[in-house]
Design a protein around this motif. Structure first.
Motif, PDB file in Angstrom:
ATOM      1  N   LEU A 114       0.813  -1.211   0.000  1.00 55.65           N
ATOM      2  CA  LEU A 114       0.000   0.000   0.000  1.00 55.65           C
ATOM      3  C   LEU A 114       0.854   1.273   0.000  1.00 55.65           C
ATOM      4  CD1 LEU A 114      -2.996   0.622   0.110  1.00 55.65           C
ATOM      5  CD2 LEU A 114      -2.925   0.362   2.578  1.00 55.65           C
ATOM      6  N   ALA A 115       1.788   1.356   0.939  1.00 58.84           N
ATOM      7  CA  ALA A 115       2.568   2.599   1.095  1.00 58.84           C
ATOM      8  C   ALA A 115       3.401   2.880  -0.155  1.00 58.84           C
ATOM      9  CB  ALA A 115       3.466   2.511   2.322  1.00 58.84           C
ATOM     10  N   SER A 116       3.909   1.821  -0.784  1.00 57.75           N
ATOM     11  CA  SER A 116       4.743   2.041  -1.975  1.00 57.75           C
ATOM     12  C   SER A 116       3.903   2.629  -3.100  1.00 57.75           C
ATOM     13  CB  SER A 116       5.375   0.742  -2.454  1.00 57.75           C
ATOM     14  OG  SER A 116       6.098   0.163  -1.421  1.00 57.75           O
ATOM     15  N   ALA A 117       2.702   2.091  -3.288  1.00 56.79           N
ATOM     16  CA  ALA A 117       1.840   2.603  -4.362  1.00 56.79           C
ATOM     17  C   ALA A 117       1.492   4.066  -4.097  1.00 56.79           C
ATOM     18  CB  ALA A 117       0.571   1.767  -4.462  1.00 56.79           C
ATOM     19  N   GLU A 118       1.231   4.381  -2.836  1.00 59.06           N
ATOM     20  CA  GLU A 118       0.896   5.775  -2.505  1.00 59.06           C
ATOM     21  C   GLU A 118       2.082   6.694  -2.803  1.00 59.06           C
ATOM     22  OE1 GLU A 118      -2.414   4.904   1.020  1.00 59.06           O
ATOM     23  OE2 GLU A 118      -0.363   5.349   1.610  1.00 59.06           O
ATOM     24  N   LEU A 119       3.283   6.231  -2.464  1.00 55.76           N
ATOM     25  CA  LEU A 119       4.461   7.076  -2.701  1.00 55.76           C
ATOM     26  C   LEU A 119       4.794   7.175  -4.193  1.00 55.76           C
ATOM     27  CD1 LEU A 119       6.712   8.851  -1.635  1.00 55.76           C
ATOM     28  CD2 LEU A 119       8.039   6.814  -1.073  1.00 55.76           C
ATOM     29  N   ILE A 120       4.521   6.116  -4.945  1.00 52.79           N
ATOM     30  CA  ILE A 120       4.812   6.144  -6.390  1.00 52.79           C
ATOM     31  C   ILE A 120       4.100   7.328  -7.042  1.00 52.79           C
ATOM     32  CG2 ILE A 120       4.280   4.970  -8.590  1.00 52.79           C
ATOM     33  CD1 ILE A 120       4.989   2.299  -7.140  1.00 52.79           C
ATOM     34  N   LYS A 121       2.853   7.546  -6.670  1.00 53.49           N
ATOM     35  CA  LYS A 121       2.081   8.641  -7.281  1.00 53.49           C
ATOM     36  C   LYS A 121       2.759   9.999  -7.028  1.00 53.49           C
ATOM     37  CE  LYS A 121      -1.090  11.212  -8.848  1.00 53.49           C
ATOM     38  NZ  LYS A 121      -1.846  11.220 -10.057  1.00 53.49           N
ATOM     39  N   TYR A 122       3.121  10.247  -5.780  1.00 51.96           N
ATOM     40  CA  TYR A 122       3.755  11.538  -5.454  1.00 51.96           C
ATOM     41  C   TYR A 122       5.123  11.660  -6.107  1.00 51.96           C
ATOM     42  CZ  TYR A 122       0.194  12.721  -2.095  1.00 51.96           C
ATOM     43  OH  TYR A 122      -0.993  13.064  -1.530  1.00 51.96           O
ATOM     44  N   ALA A 123       5.879  10.569  -6.050  1.00 50.84           N
ATOM     45  CA  ALA A 123       7.241  10.622  -6.585  1.00 50.84           C
ATOM     46  C   ALA A 123       7.207  10.836  -8.101  1.00 50.84           C
ATOM     47  CB  ALA A 123       7.987   9.339  -6.233  1.00 50.84           C
TER      48      ALA A 123
END
Ligand code: UGA
Length: 454
Positions: A220-229
């Motif tokens: 979950l956290a990786s997918a959320e960070l992918i969007k911002y990054a």
């Protein structure tokens, strides 16, 4: 699959139209009754190329309603695609997200559903949404939620103006969840896109050579960070070329050639190296700001992202500075802005550079005239506070103008009869804020041509 989508903004409507087109049974929910009524009547609240045609194709599988009770109880997947607009302190306002999560918990009656965050939500929101869904389910039903709900993140990478193309033919699909079961459901949902097995609509042909679309399935956290990054990287790519553009101007280099010269290095890539006034829109500003704020919660600074924001802010100031340098006195001058939308092919005015520039020029005592082929009406509705003159043609903007600024690179502006435009102006000054016009041609017509970077 039975899919519900909460929120019919850009993301929700595009996702709904695409999934229904692919054969899923989709119900779109929105609390705005007027919007739902017009969608039911086939009217679309946003300007997005080909959306009307795709909705016609998707119609047999697509419903619109205002109540969760008609959409949520037996859904297999529920997307949350509500707005997370910036609140007064810059952090995203999560009230709609919270209301959607609670609404899902209150109305769900089946055995297992995947709740998907499609909105750009702050990192960590997945867990929070999960707890809200479960709490409201337990309160309403008096039963334990147990393993009834999984929460996943499925960020979207669509650009306004090419939203349907980006959704049907994405570079990749990212799904994040902490439970394998949820990942499997989303894999099944997206299979036609991943395998590109659907018949492409005639108005949106499949790009030549497009094979299988890569799938990134992660926590979950990786997918959320992918969007911002991803958004921050694109934003800083633009700011980088704009920073280089300032130096290019000083040393007499042509920034367009520089951009091409570096972009053809496959490690860099040519896209998002178009220099100019800088980025606008509802995403880059909000997401870079949220990224810096999230990092601060962990006592981290993000100097690269912060610098990209600062450079973007300065590009808008440079428009006024350049006009001042040229006209010497701005008070009493007439400046025409060509383009209001934050980019071509949309009527979206959120964080549009034109608004900022118009405000700065008005503060300096200029008379400001504006035009946009699509966003003028929306502008008149949303920005009554700005005392500008709205023109229905670019020629009208040129009448008696001391300078014109190309703010949004609509194709129509490239194709204008610039010779005739010159004849209407008080002084022939064009500031090409997107490096989009044919400089040599304008010089031939006696224009003083100014670039914004380089
Ligand atoms: C952006 C991202 O490109 C999408 O991948 C993402 O899904 C979306 O945000 C989002 O988070 O919802 P969008 O804001 O619709 O999409 O538009 P872009 O095409 O990215 O343009 C953003 C701004 O950058 C525009 O003002 C555009 O004029 C400017 N830009 C873009 C440049 O100044 N130079 C470039 O080379 C490219």
């Amino acid at each position: 699959m039975r899919v519900s989508i909460i929120g019919t903004g850009y993301v929700g409507l595009t996702t709904g139209a695409c999934l229904a087109f692919l054969g899923h049974q989709v119900t779109c929910v929105d609390s705005d009754q007027k919007k739902i009524a017009s969608l039911q009547a086939g009217k679309i609240p946003i300007y997005e190329p080909h959306l009307t045609e795709l909705l016609v194709e998707a119609k047999p599988n697509l419903q619109f309603c205002c109540d969760y009770g008609s959409a949520v109880p037996d859904a297999e997947v529920v997307f949350i695609a509500v707005g997370t607009p910036p609140s007064s302190d810059g952090s995203p306002d999560l009230q709609y997200l919270s209301a959607a999560a609670k609404g899902i918990g209150e109305h769900y009656t089946g055995d297992y559903v995947v709740v998907v965050n499609k909105s750009t939500v702050p990192i960590g929101s997945g867990n929070w949404v999960g707890s809200l869904v479960r709490e409201s389910y337990e309160q309403r039903s008096g039963r334990k939620a147990e393993h009834r709900f999984s929460v996943a993140s499925n960020p979207e990478f669509l650009r306004e103006g090419t939203a349907l193309h980006d959704s049907l033919y994405p570079d990749r699909v990212v799904i994040g969840a902490d439970e394998v079961r949820a990942l499997e459901v989303l894999y099944t949902l997206y299979r036609p896109i991943l395998d590109q097995t659907f018949a492409a609509p005639p108005f949106l042909p499949r790009p030549e050579g497009l094979g299988a679309v890569p799938l990134i399935s992660t926590e979950l956290a990786s997918a959320e960070l992918i969007k911002y990054a991803a958004n921050a990287f694109l934003a800083l790519k633009i700011s980088y070329i704009n920073e280089i553009g300032q130096l290019a101007e000083k040393v007499g280099a042509d920034i367009q050639h520089v951009a091409k010269g570096i972009g053809l290095d496959a490690r860099i890539g040519t896209r998002f190296l178009q220099s100019g006034i800088g980025w606008g829109g509802s995403c880059f500003g909000k997401d870079t700001s949220a990224l810096v704020a999230t990092a601060a919660e962990y006592n981290l600074t993000m100097p690269i992202v912060s610098a990209a924001r600062e450079i973007n802010r300065r590009q808008r100031e440079r428009v006024v500075d350049k006009l001042l340098g040229e006209l010497k006195i701005l008070k009493g001058r007439t400046v025409g802005l060509l383009g209001l939308a934050f980019k071509p092919n949309t009527d979206d005015l959120r964080e549009a550079p034109a608004i900022d520039i118009a405000r700065r020029l008005l503060e300096r005592g200029c008379k400001v005239k504006v035009h946009d082929p699509v966003a003028l009406h929306r502008f008149q509705e949303q920005h009554r506070d700005l005392a500008v003159v709205c023109c229905t043609t670019p020629e009208e903007v040129a009448d008696d103008a001391d300078a014109l600024v190309l703010v949004t690179e609509w194709q129509q502006y490239r194709e204008l009869d610039w010779e005739a435009m010159a004849g209407r102006m008080r002084s022939r000054i064009v500031l090409d804020g997107r490096n989009a016009l044919d400089r040599a041609r304008l010089l031939r017509f006696g224009f003083r041509y100014l670039g914004i970077a380089g």
